[in-house]
Design a protein around this motif. Structure first.
Motif, PDB file in Angstrom:
ATOM      1  N   LYS A  60       0.728  -1.151  -0.039  1.00  0.00           N
ATOM      2  CA  LYS A  60       0.132  -0.228  -0.054  1.00  0.00           C
ATOM      3  C   LYS A  60       0.932   1.204   0.088  1.00  0.00           C
ATOM      4  N   ALA A  61       1.753   1.148   0.873  1.00  0.00           N
ATOM      5  CA  ALA A  61       2.783   2.297   1.003  1.00  0.00           C
ATOM      6  C   ALA A  61       3.390   2.751  -0.315  1.00  0.00           C
ATOM      7  N   LEU A  62       3.884   1.579  -0.732  1.00  0.00           N
ATOM      8  CA  LEU A  62       4.592   1.756  -2.481  1.00  0.00           C
ATOM      9  C   LEU A  62       3.677   2.217  -3.373  1.00  0.00           C
ATOM     10  N   VAL A  63       2.593   1.553  -3.232  1.00  0.00           N
ATOM     11  CA  VAL A  63       1.574   2.237  -4.416  1.00  0.00           C
ATOM     12  C   VAL A  63       1.466   3.693  -4.415  1.00  0.00           C
ATOM     13  N   ALA A  64       1.060   4.044  -2.940  1.00  0.00           N
ATOM     14  CA  ALA A  64       0.749   5.279  -2.625  1.00  0.00           C
ATOM     15  C   ALA A  64       1.918   6.364  -2.993  1.00  0.00           C
ATOM     16  N   ALA A  65       3.231   5.925  -2.735  1.00  0.00           N
ATOM     17  CA  ALA A  65       4.295   6.552  -2.896  1.00  0.00           C
ATOM     18  C   ALA A  65       4.568   6.659  -4.376  1.00  0.00           C
ATOM     19  N   LEU A  66       4.318   5.888  -4.911  1.00  0.00           N
ATOM     20  CA  LEU A  66       4.746   6.009  -6.574  1.00  0.00           C
ATOM     21  C   LEU A  66       3.304   6.921  -7.470  1.00  0.00           C
ATOM     22  N   GLU A  67       2.370   7.064  -6.414  1.00  0.00           N
ATOM     23  CA  GLU A  67       1.247   7.680  -7.383  1.00  0.00           C
ATOM     24  C   GLU A  67       1.461   9.111  -7.817  1.00  0.00           C
ATOM     25  N   GLY A  68       1.562   9.616  -8.966  1.00  0.00           N
ATOM     26  CA  GLY A  68       1.989  10.593  -9.500  1.00  0.00           C
ATOM     27  C   GLY A  68       3.355  10.565 -10.062  1.00  0.00           C
ATOM     28  N   VAL A  69       4.066   9.594  -9.746  1.00  0.00           N
ATOM     29  CA  VAL A  69       5.621   9.947 -10.144  1.00  0.00           C
ATOM     30  C   VAL A  69       5.798   9.436 -11.632  1.00  0.00           C
ATOM     31  N   ASN A  70       6.459  10.145 -12.081  1.00  0.00           N
ATOM     32  CA  ASN A  70       6.917   9.718 -13.606  1.00  0.00           C
ATOM     33  C   ASN A  70       8.097   8.899 -13.481  1.00  0.00           C
ATOM     34  N   ILE A  71       7.656   7.681 -13.621  1.00  0.00           N
ATOM     35  CA  ILE A  71       9.223   6.623 -13.390  1.00  0.00           C
ATOM     36  C   ILE A  71      10.048   6.955 -14.334  1.00  0.00           C
ATOM     37  N   ASP A  72       9.705   6.934 -15.680  1.00  0.00           N
ATOM     38  CA  ASP A  72      10.499   7.106 -16.763  1.00  0.00           C
ATOM     39  C   ASP A  72      11.477   8.127 -16.419  1.00  0.00           C
ATOM     40  N   GLU A  73      11.051   9.468 -16.177  1.00  0.00           N
ATOM     41  CA  GLU A  73      11.875  10.288 -15.749  1.00  0.00           C
ATOM     42  C   GLU A  73      12.783  10.304 -14.787  1.00  0.00           C
ATOM     43  N   VAL A  74      12.256   9.817 -13.792  1.00  0.00           N
ATOM     44  CA  VAL A  74      13.216   9.548 -12.727  1.00  0.00           C
ATOM     45  C   VAL A  74      14.360   8.514 -12.863  1.00  0.00           C
ATOM     46  N   ILE A  75      14.103   7.595 -13.681  1.00  0.00           N
ATOM     47  CA  ILE A  75      15.038   6.598 -14.032  1.00  0.00           C
ATOM     48  C   ILE A  75      16.063   7.194 -14.957  1.00  0.00           C
ATOM     49  N   GLU A  76      15.669   8.013 -15.875  1.00  0.00           N
ATOM     50  CA  GLU A  76      16.550   8.741 -16.710  1.00  0.00           C
ATOM     51  C   GLU A  76      17.257   9.314 -16.183  1.00  0.00           C
ATOM     52  N   LYS A  77      17.101  10.119 -15.058  1.00  0.00           N
ATOM     53  CA  LYS A  77      17.827  11.016 -14.340  1.00  0.00           C
ATOM     54  C   LYS A  77      19.015  10.109 -13.508  1.00  0.00           C
ATOM     55  N   ALA A  78      18.402   9.055 -13.236  1.00  0.00           N
ATOM     56  CA  ALA A  78      19.288   8.092 -12.394  1.00  0.00           C
ATOM     57  C   ALA A  78      20.532   7.401 -13.055  1.00  0.00           C
ATOM     58  N   ALA A  79      20.040   7.229 -14.367  1.00  0.00           N
ATOM     59  CA  ALA A  79      21.108   6.708 -15.358  1.00  0.00           C
ATOM     60  C   ALA A  79      22.522   7.575 -15.291  1.00  0.00           C
ATOM     61  N   MET A  80      22.187   8.931 -15.167  1.00  0.00           N
ATOM     62  CA  MET A  80      23.403   9.692 -15.058  1.00  0.00           C
ATOM     63  C   MET A  80      23.853   9.648 -13.710  1.00  0.00           C
ATOM     64  N   PRO A  81      25.074   9.315 -13.403  1.00  0.00           N
ATOM     65  CA  PRO A  81      25.466   9.167 -12.062  1.00  0.00           C
ATOM     66  C   PRO A  81      25.305  10.090 -11.161  1.00  0.00           C
ATOM     67  N   VAL A  82      25.823  11.335 -11.600  1.00  0.00           N
ATOM     68  CA  VAL A  82      25.411  12.510 -10.883  1.00  0.00           C
ATOM     69  C   VAL A  82      25.625  13.837 -11.753  1.00  0.00           C
TER      70      VAL A  82
END
Lengths: 69, 289, 69, 69, 69, 69, 69
Positions: F39-61
């Protein structure tokens, strides 16, 4: 993050991070605790060595070498 | 003192009075100083609440003895052991360490003299020189100095160290350095010893490494900062770091636990994604999408 | 390091780092100050911009070595 | 930071970091000590291994790798 | 990606990364698993230290900018 | 991290990250899912653009821009 | 760090960080709060923009390479 702060507060004073203690701290901070989030946090922290994680967090960050010019 | 000339007695008297009226008494060797720089130094010393008196070594010795006796400070007499060369008496209010630093800072560059030892490495800098082409180019090249004619001027191709500290200037090199206007020597007052409050300080003791003190300051500050942040003692200098540390600790724990909040979601998803990428790198290409 | 701490203490409260002040602080800490060390410290710190020196120490991030071009 | 410097001064000369000693040092530096800050410092340092803690980097430090030229 | 995530999922819950387990997870996610790819994945991961890989993914690496030559 | 891997697995195959799907995947991996964490995970991911987040993460820093020389 | 966690907890739930609130939270965590430390923390936090400070910490450590000239 309030749930995490509450957990670290408990940890830093040597108290167990359980639902009851988290609830007490959060309520004292004026929050109505969300059962699911508390349960999730307690479950997630199971098996996490908090002292170790904190120690690691303070560790130097490696910097990748700049590519050859 | 029966056969001592009247002027000498007077000189000793004056020197002794001088010694008695300042807290710091130093012996300096003025023998390397030409007249003009010496008079400049005298003025500089006066501006810094001191006085320089050059005299005969024997008279200086007598004056120190007299002053030591009259002041009842036998330790002052130890200064006599350090009299040498063309000694002068420098009295001042600067503490001996400051005095040493002051004298070091006020050494002046002097032209090359054959046979003299250089105090520092001597570098001929890269770039054009004011010299017109001539036999000097060949002389330079013979000494390993990369000189070339460019646009009608002798030009040095790259910075070249021609002498290391402590090495002796040869006559040939002296010519070249003088032609280039490079002054590799220094003249100044050489401190022989300084007295203050019952202690005689020698130059070895007085030559402090300022960088070392700066390093110690930085270390002391870092220690204070580390202590204050690690025990969470809030001060204006540490409060930000303390807050950041607490936040980073909380975040690190939450990320490690995979507990998603708006502060941790990027790290957590990023971690999982990077783990996938790193693992995928170890797989044959045809396995990947 | 006690001499250096004494100097930083004086600096942080806006007092001059001179022999007299250093002596007073060290004596209050129960130390019999060594004249020579105090003199050396005062001389070494003269003309040093302590705030600048400290600021440099405070930067936790190491600066990447200048890459050879 | 003056309170911290005073504490480290005391520590470096082997004196106990207690209210009395801190006060003496701060007064010698010309400061009128603030009771609360002194008490807070003494409390924060209780049970702390100072030698260890001062060496522990307070924040993550990036270690620069020498770039390949 | 899904094959690798499935492998990481199995690894993180302490299950063996074998054909059967991978298939089960992928099917649960609504994917019809490709036999050949699963076999290849299992073979490829043999001898890979996954914990190490995960550790590396966790380290925040600062990358120095490429110097302009 | 198993909950996160499960979520990313679903995401990478285009399935919705909801309680039901997460449960199915986790169960297939042999885990008894914790309701609260799901439940907590689903709630936390609501409204999150995962593709965007992941793209940023691929760049180390973030890479500091190298000034042109 | 318990006092700081308590402060961050209050901040993250939008409560004022004052003596009273800090005390309540710490007591709920089973600690007898130290008046002096609470006062010192509250005083130090005056005028500090916590959101800004945290945001700074959240930024990955970017190390600028010294530009080749």
């Amino acid at each position: 993050m309030e749930y995490v702060y509450a957990a670290l507060l408990l940890h830093s004073v040597g108290k167990e991070i359980n639902e009851e203690n988290l609830k007490a701290v959060l309520q004292a901070a004026g929050v109505t605790p969300d059962e699911a989030r508390i349960k999730a946090l307690v479950a997630a922290l199971e098996g996490v060595n908090i002292d170790e994680v904190i120690e690691k967090a303070a560790m130097p960050v490696a910097v990748a070498a700049a590519p050859a010019a | 003192m029966a056969h001592v000339a009247e002027w000498k007695k007077k000189e000793v008297e004056e020197l002794a009075n001088l010694i008695k009226s300042y807290p710091v008494v130093a012996l300096v060797d003025v023998s390397s100083m030409p007249a003009y720089p010496l008079s400049q130094m005298r003025r500089l010393i006066r501006e810094n609440e001191g006085l320089l008196r050059v005299s005969r070594n024997t008279l200086i010795e007598l004056a120190i003895k007299k002053a030591a006796q009259e002041l009842g400070k036998p330790e002052l007499e130890k200064l006599i052991d350090y009299i040498q060369g063309g000694a002068g008496i420098l009295v001042t209010k600067m503490n001996p360490f400051k005095l040493y630093k002051f004298l070091q800072q006020n050494r002046q560059p002097a032209p090359a003299k054959p046979g003299a030892k250089v105090p520092k490495d001597v570098v001929i800098p890269a770039g054009p020189t004011p010299l017109a082409p001539g036999p000097i180019v060949g002389q330079m090249q013979a000494m390993g100095i990369p000189a070339r004619i460019e646009r009608g001027k002798v030009t040095i191709q790259k910075d070249t160290t021609v002498l290391k500290a402590g090495e002796v200037i040869t006559p040939e090199l002296a010519n070249i350095l003088n032609a280039l206007g490079i002054q590799p020597l220094e003249v100044g007052l050489d401190l022989l010893a300084a007295y203050e409050d019952g202690i005689v300080y020698t130059p070895e003791v007085l030559a402090i490494d300022e960088q070392e003190y700066i390093n110690m300051l930085q270390q002391a500050y870092m220690h204070a900062f580390n202590l204050a942040v690690n025990v969470a003692y809030p001060t204006p200098e540490t409060i930000e770091a303390i807050l950041q540390k607490a936040f980073l600790n909380a975040k690190a724990v939450a990320v490690e636990a995979g507990y998603i909040t708006k502060e941790t979601i990027n790290d957590i998803l990023g971690r999982a994604f990077r783990a996938m990428l790193l693992l995928a790198q170890q797989l044959p290409e045809d396995l990947l999408d």
